[in-house]
Design a protein around this motif. Structure first.
Motif, PDB file in Angstrom:
ATOM      1  N   ALA A 145       0.820  -1.213   0.000  1.00 44.02           N
ATOM      2  CA  ALA A 145       0.000   0.000   0.000  1.00 44.02           C
ATOM      3  C   ALA A 145       0.854   1.263   0.000  1.00 44.02           C
ATOM      4  CB  ALA A 145      -0.923  -0.005   1.220  1.00 44.02           C
ATOM      5  N   ASP A 146       2.118   1.130   0.380  1.00 47.19           N
ATOM      6  CA  ASP A 146       3.001   2.289   0.476  1.00 47.19           C
ATOM      7  C   ASP A 146       4.159   2.144  -0.516  1.00 47.19           C
ATOM      8  OD1 ASP A 146       4.305   4.583   1.234  1.00 47.19           O
ATOM      9  OD2 ASP A 146       5.243   3.667   3.000  1.00 47.19           O
ATOM     10  N   GLY A 147       3.846   2.301  -1.800  1.00 48.26           N
ATOM     11  CA  GLY A 147       4.900   2.262  -2.813  1.00 48.26           C
ATOM     12  C   GLY A 147       4.902   1.037  -3.690  1.00 48.26           C
ATOM     13  N   GLY A 148       4.119   0.016  -3.313  1.00 46.10           N
ATOM     14  CA  GLY A 148       4.039  -1.174  -4.148  1.00 46.10           C
ATOM     15  C   GLY A 148       5.209  -2.121  -3.969  1.00 46.10           C
ATOM     16  N   VAL A 149       5.272  -3.129  -4.852  1.00 47.92           N
ATOM     17  CA  VAL A 149       6.286  -4.181  -4.743  1.00 47.92           C
ATOM     18  C   VAL A 149       7.699  -3.614  -4.785  1.00 47.92           C
ATOM     19  CG1 VAL A 149       7.234  -6.249  -5.849  1.00 47.92           C
ATOM     20  CG2 VAL A 149       4.751  -5.914  -5.740  1.00 47.92           C
ATOM     21  N   PHE A 150       7.932  -2.623  -5.637  1.00 48.16           N
ATOM     22  CA  PHE A 150       9.280  -2.090  -5.810  1.00 48.16           C
ATOM     23  C   PHE A 150       9.468  -0.731  -5.140  1.00 48.16           C
ATOM     24  CE2 PHE A 150       8.570  -4.953  -9.442  1.00 48.16           C
ATOM     25  CZ  PHE A 150       9.577  -5.873  -9.176  1.00 48.16           C
ATOM     26  N   GLY A 151       8.604  -0.438  -4.170  1.00 44.68           N
ATOM     27  CA  GLY A 151       8.817   0.746  -3.347  1.00 44.68           C
ATOM     28  C   GLY A 151       9.899   0.458  -2.317  1.00 44.68           C
ATOM     29  N   GLY A 152      10.189   1.447  -1.482  1.00 49.69           N
ATOM     30  CA  GLY A 152      11.244   1.264  -0.485  1.00 49.69           C
ATOM     31  C   GLY A 152      10.990   0.083   0.432  1.00 49.69           C
ATOM     32  N   ALA A 153       9.782   0.032   1.008  1.00 46.32           N
ATOM     33  CA  ALA A 153       9.433  -1.078   1.907  1.00 46.32           C
ATOM     34  C   ALA A 153       9.249  -2.371   1.128  1.00 46.32           C
ATOM     35  CB  ALA A 153       8.153  -0.733   2.680  1.00 46.32           C
ATOM     36  N   GLY A 154       8.689  -2.268  -0.072  1.00 47.74           N
ATOM     37  CA  GLY A 154       8.451  -3.460  -0.879  1.00 47.74           C
ATOM     38  C   GLY A 154       9.737  -4.189  -1.220  1.00 47.74           C
TER      39      GLY A 154
END
Length: 253
Positions: A145-154
């Motif tokens: 939910a916060d950036g998607g699969v390749f976001g920072g958390a993802g």
């Protein structure tokens, strides 16, 4: 539970404080990994004992096969005879379960610690700690939910999933070799097909991949515990059973 959580939270915080000069913002995550390693070191003697028991059971395989043939029409007598053989040879069929069972309390403490908003009536400050961009109290759905699969958390979860897949693939190949080496993987003592045995033979090598589900649904801190422990188990078993033929190990199991 609150007393245990408070004590455990204090332990993790002190451990993280010691590591903070070296690992900065990732100190708590490293503390969790090292805590997991400490738990595994504590139960390692039991793992060694379980390995010795497993090796002893491989030596009993011919005798057990003879008992199965002798008591093929009397399951109760067969079970009693096998138990008597184990008792005589001082081999415990349940010894291999102890290392896994003793880790359950540590995992649940980690899970509840990073699932609780408050500890002892005070805000849980550990929830503000993170691994990279992923808070240790969040789950994979939060990262999506916060950036998607390749976001920072993802990307943190991508790395964890990659480790799990690598370890699961190693276990998969090892288990496949063991199952393939079993003399009669789907036959009973009377030569008849054992119901469900064929399906179990196909399913067992895939069980290691179930860890992916666990990592995806628990808080990141608990996921770190699972990934570290699973990796440790794979390496430990490869070392402890390195001198046991795959067929013999699978037959004893």
């Amino acid at each position: 539970m609150s007393v245990f959580l408070s004590g455990f939270a204090t332990l993790v915080e002190h451990f993280a404080d010691l590591l903070q000069p070296l690992f900065q913002g990732g100190a708590t995550a490293v503390a969790i990994i090292l805590f997991t390693a400490c738990v595994r070191l504590a139960v390692h003697p039991l793992s060694r004992a379980a390995a010795r028991g497993q090796k002893a059971r491989t030596k009993l395989s011919p005798q057990i096969a003879a008992l199965r043939k002798k008591h093929s029409k009397n399951p109760e007598r067969l079970q009693k005879a096998i138990m008597e053989l184990h008792k005589k040879e001082q081999v415990s069929p349940l010894a291999g379960c102890l290392p896994s069972l003793l880790q359950i309390p540590a995992f649940f403490l980690m899970y509840h610690l990073f699932s609780s908003r408050e500890i002892g009536g005070e805000p849980n400050e550990l929830l503000g700690h993170s691994l990279g961009a992923a808070p240790l109290g969040d789950r994979w759905k939060d990262a999506l939910a916060d950036g998607g699969v390749f976001g920072g958390a993802g990307l943190v979860y991508v790395a964890l999933f990659a480790i799990v897949v690598a370890v699961a693939t190693f276990n998969y190949r090892r288990t496949k070799r063991q199952m393939a080496a079993m003399p009669m993987p789907a036959a009973g003592a009377d030569g008849q097909q054992v119901p469900g045995m064929g399906a179990m033979t196909k399913l067992m090598p895939l069980l290691s991949f179930a860890t992916l589900i666990t990592v995806g649904v628990v808080p990141l801190a608990a996921a770190l515990y699972v990934v570290t422990s699973t990796t440790w188990t794979a390496v430990e078993r490869a070392f402890l059973y390195r001198d046991v033929p795959a067929g013999a190990l699978a037959t004893a199991a």
